[in-house]
Design an enzyme around this catalytic site. Structure first.
Site, PDB file in Angstrom:
ATOM      1  N   TYR A 316       1.027  -1.138  -0.057  1.00 43.15           N
ATOM      2  CA  TYR A 316       0.348  -0.175  -0.237  1.00 43.15           C
ATOM      3  C   TYR A 316       1.015   1.570   0.379  1.00 43.15           C
ATOM      4  O   TYR A 316       0.181   2.263   0.413  1.00 43.15           O
ATOM      5  CB  TYR A 316      -0.396   0.151   0.764  1.00 43.15           C
ATOM      6  CG  TYR A 316      -1.547  -1.097   1.722  1.00 43.15           C
ATOM      7  CD1 TYR A 316      -2.395  -1.913   1.134  1.00 43.15           C
ATOM      8  CD2 TYR A 316      -1.804  -1.776   2.941  1.00 43.15           C
ATOM      9  CE1 TYR A 316      -3.160  -2.987   1.556  1.00 43.15           C
ATOM     10  CE2 TYR A 316      -2.464  -2.675   3.471  1.00 43.15           C
ATOM     11  CZ  TYR A 316      -3.353  -3.193   2.470  1.00 43.15           C
ATOM     12  OH  TYR A 316      -3.800  -4.198   2.902  1.00 43.15           O
ATOM     13  N   CYS A 344      14.066 -10.051  -3.323  1.00 38.16           N
ATOM     14  CA  CYS A 344      15.046  -9.555  -4.627  1.00 38.16           C
ATOM     15  C   CYS A 344      13.758  -9.530  -5.204  1.00 38.16           C
ATOM     16  O   CYS A 344      13.312  -9.891  -6.938  1.00 38.16           O
ATOM     17  CB  CYS A 344      15.355 -10.868  -5.767  1.00 38.16           C
ATOM     18  SG  CYS A 344      17.411 -11.788  -4.822  1.00 38.16           S
ATOM     19  N   GLU A 345      12.859  -8.162  -5.526  1.00 45.75           N
ATOM     20  CA  GLU A 345      12.424  -7.180  -6.056  1.00 45.75           C
ATOM     21  C   GLU A 345      12.345  -5.999  -5.579  1.00 45.75           C
ATOM     22  O   GLU A 345      12.914  -5.131  -4.202  1.00 45.75           O
ATOM     23  CB  GLU A 345      10.484  -7.648  -5.499  1.00 45.75           C
ATOM     24  CG  GLU A 345      10.519  -8.955  -5.525  1.00 45.75           C
ATOM     25  CD  GLU A 345       8.604  -9.118  -5.956  1.00 45.75           C
ATOM     26  OE1 GLU A 345       8.398  -8.420  -6.552  1.00 45.75           O
ATOM     27  OE2 GLU A 345       8.722 -10.764  -6.290  1.00 45.75           O
TER      28      GLU A 345
END
Ligand SMILES: *Cc1c(COP(=O)(O)O)cnc(C)c1O
Length: 420
Positions: A316, A344-345
């Site tokens: 959010y 890993c993002e």
């Protein structure tokens, strides 16, 4: 108000230093203050003391059975949205007669389970669900108490992903059809129509949308009674916002006054479903700094907690205050950091451009206001451990969810038999 304060230069949960828990449990971990949970429940109970009310804690905000037990001991019921949550509430000691069951997608077997469990009521969210519940109840020789969840078409003015009371949201029965559906429900042999419910969203920071929804509820109750139908319960849902930053949010006592003002004379029993307001400030997520990484444009603080442990920022864009566990010196150096996790993002970012006291590897930091929608949303994405949870009471603490590590997770998996 919470019970996480600095004592002797160190952030503590009640009487326990967070660094001590970190040493013994490892990081990251969630920690809850029992006294804060109790206090918040009591603040809400006081706010609605002038009306007949059952306070059903929204289990999805924090579903740990130890947390639920603390609240059950204070007299709380539970608002559940799955059979899993229903089982947790019962296991924690919440009486079935104080459990309400909401949700747009209850399956037939969910309904069977709830009817057999003898819960207080099912909050029916569609005509289609009503028909199935009527069949189920009759097969079981029961007459199930229900309220109809109405969608009052009110803009809660909160984040779009947690807004639930607009006509284009999936929740509830459109208010323009609800009277007709209630009439139908009142003629069903397996259904005991008790009243209406609404829940327009979460983290509301303004009381006016509540007022609009309450007025609509009142009109509908009067209309139903005008048609000779019984209405004895009104469930007003949850949604009261809490301060994540310096911004002001309405006090529970103001919310209670609003309910009395708008609906006080209605001669019904009320239910409330607060989640965030009770658990939010009662929990922290504690994490260790792994690296302070100098990029070409930014300085990244890489910590050992990630979006799988606390999803709200990536989901959010939510703000959580981040504070060092060791109290900074008064004249400490302030730095501007992006605080990120190891996943890993790129979305695994807790804060961008956050001004914090200078941090170094091995420092502990705490995310405030992480007691609601924190651990209950956690996962094991990236094959990370399921984050442990700790309850503190005075000078004692107990692990109330152990760390679930990769060995335990892999135990749940196996090769297909053709893989040898
Ligand atoms: C999520 C939810 C709540 C709790 O909302 P909070 O903002 O945490 O108070 C209450 N009722 C229903 C039906 C919900 O889905």
């Amino acid at each position: 108000m919470d019970h996480f304060i600095y004592k002797d230069g160190e952030l503590c949960a009640e009487g326990v230093a967070l660094s001590k828990i970190a040493r013994e449990v490892g990081t990251p971990f969630y920690v809850y203050s029992q006294a804060t949970l109790e206090r918040h429940y009591q603040v809400f109970a006081d706010a609605v003391k002038d009306i007949e009310a059952t306070i059903c804690f929204a289990v999805k905000a924090n579903s740990n059975i130890s947390v639920l037990r603390v609240l059950a001991d204070q007299g709380a019921g539970a608002d559940v949205v799955s059979v899993g949550e229903l089982k947790r509430a019962i296991k924690a000691g919440v009486p079935a007669q104080k459990v309400v069951f909401s949700g747009v997608g209850k399956s037939r077997s969910d309904l069977v389970y709830a009817v057999k469990a003898g819960i207080r009521q099912i909050n029916v969210e569609s005509e289609e669900e009503l028909v199935v519940l009527n069949e189920v109840a009759q097969e079981l020789g029961a007459r199930m108490p229900i309220v109809l969840r109405v969608n009052p078409d009110v803009d809660a003015k909160t984040h779009e992903k947690i807004s639930t009371g607009k006509s284009d949201n999936k929740f509830g029965i459109d208010w323009k059809r609800a009277v007709e559906v209630y009439q139908r429900a009142s003629n069903m042999a397996g259904i005991d129509a008790k009243g209406l419910a609404c829940h327009i969203g979460s983290q509301l920071t303004d009381l006016e949308p509540f007022r609009a929804a309450f007025r609509r509820m009142k009109e509908m109750v009067l209309e139903l009674r005008g048609l000779g139908l019984d209405v004895s319960r009104v469930d007003l849902g949850g949604g009261l916002g809490i301060p994540y930053d310096e911004g002001a949010t309405p006090l529970p006592v103001e919310y209670g006054k609003l309910v009395v003002e708008e609906l006080g004379g209605l001669d019904v029993e009320f239910e409330f479903e607060p989640g965030r307001m009770i658990a939010g400030n009662a929990g922290l997520l504690v994490s260790e700094v792994l690296y302070v990484k100098q990029g070409p444009e930014k300085t990244f603080v890489v910590i050992d907690a990630a979006m799988n442990d606390l999803m709200r920022p990536s989901l959010y864009g939510a703000y959580h205050a981040i504070v060092p566990v060791l109290q900074p010196e008064v004249d400490n150096e302030q730095m501007t950091y992006d605080v990120v996790g190891p996943i890993c993002e790129t979305g695994d970012t807790f804060a961008k451009g956050r001004v914090l006291p200078k941090l170094a590897p091995h420092d502990l930091v705490a995310f405030r206001t992480a007691g609601a929608y924190g651990s209950s949303m956690s996962s094991t994405y990236n094959s990370r451990d399921l984050v442990p949870e700790v309850m503190v009471k005075g000078n004692d603490y107990a692990v109330i969810r152990k760390r679930v590590d990769i060995e335990a997770l892999m135990e749940l998996e196996n090769l297909a038999d053709w893989q040898g």
